[in-house]
Write a protein that holds these residues in place. Sequence first.
Motif, PDB file in Angstrom:
ATOM      1  N   MET A 197       0.866  -1.166   0.000  1.00  0.00           N
ATOM      2  CA  MET A 197       0.000   0.000   0.000  1.00  0.00           C
ATOM      3  C   MET A 197       0.905   1.218   0.000  1.00  0.00           C
ATOM      4  N   LEU A 240      -3.119   8.246   0.965  1.00  0.00           N
ATOM      5  CA  LEU A 240      -3.218   7.231  -0.078  1.00  0.00           C
ATOM      6  C   LEU A 240      -2.987   7.888  -1.438  1.00  0.00           C
ATOM      7  N   TRP A 292     -11.082   3.964  -1.816  1.00  0.00           N
ATOM      8  CA  TRP A 292     -10.260   3.189  -0.881  1.00  0.00           C
ATOM      9  C   TRP A 292     -11.133   2.331   0.036  1.00  0.00           C
ATOM     10  N   ARG A 305     -12.462  -1.057   1.876  1.00  0.00           N
ATOM     11  CA  ARG A 305     -11.854  -2.242   2.487  1.00  0.00           C
ATOM     12  C   ARG A 305     -12.899  -2.976   3.300  1.00  0.00           C
ATOM     13  N   ASP A 309      -3.975  -2.593   6.042  1.00  0.00           N
ATOM     14  CA  ASP A 309      -3.404  -1.829   4.930  1.00  0.00           C
ATOM     15  C   ASP A 309      -3.716  -2.423   3.561  1.00  0.00           C
ATOM     16  N   PHE A 318      -6.557  -2.391   0.607  1.00  0.00           N
ATOM     17  CA  PHE A 318      -7.685  -1.600   0.137  1.00  0.00           C
ATOM     18  C   PHE A 318      -7.961  -1.914  -1.329  1.00  0.00           C
ATOM     19  N   PRO A 342      -9.253   0.226  -4.663  1.00  0.00           N
ATOM     20  CA  PRO A 342      -9.372   1.648  -4.997  1.00  0.00           C
ATOM     21  C   PRO A 342     -10.806   2.181  -5.008  1.00  0.00           C
TER      22      PRO A 342
END
Length: 192
Positions: free
Chosen positions: A114, A122, A154, A156, A163, A165, A167
Amino acid sequence: MFLPDNMKNTTEETNADNLRKKAYTNIEKWSMEIIPESIRKGVEIYAQEVQCFDPECAPIDTKIAILFSAGGRGMMGLPLAAHEVTKEILKDNFPYGEVLEKWAKGEDAEWPPMDIDEDDQLPELRFDVGDKVECRVGADEATGWAKGEVIQLWYREKQWPEDTFAPYKVKLDNGKQIFAPLDVDQVIRATK
């Protein structure tokens, strides 16, 4: 007795198998070329398509296993059928030097990492919440797309490793919600 329709399916299946095997060979060859020569000796590369029945992932992924002679190993995946993988796509998504060096020594290394900058930010994405997009939801290159709208950046899930994810989270026009695992045109693109 052979029926013509049965022969047609067998021929189509054989052609698809041959195309897949040729794609695997290309991916394995290109991967070997990308790996630095200093750690290439004894490396084995295996490419394989994996079908995903989860509606939140690409229907076909190509997984690439990288096995080092010292016992280290790594894995990467692309949300594409093997015949769709080009050398450029592979290079753009392939683990780089530091990760490969760790795997070659038998050490763990996260891939893909990440990318968070020094301010814990990010990376910037191509689309924003509210943008109209098309997402890859089927194996067919022409018809395997569904229109929708980006509803989250982002994304998740709780069970994912820390960490990790995706996009984008996208609400499709049919009401289903999916995520785009990569920010590339082969997975998510602007609506035509």
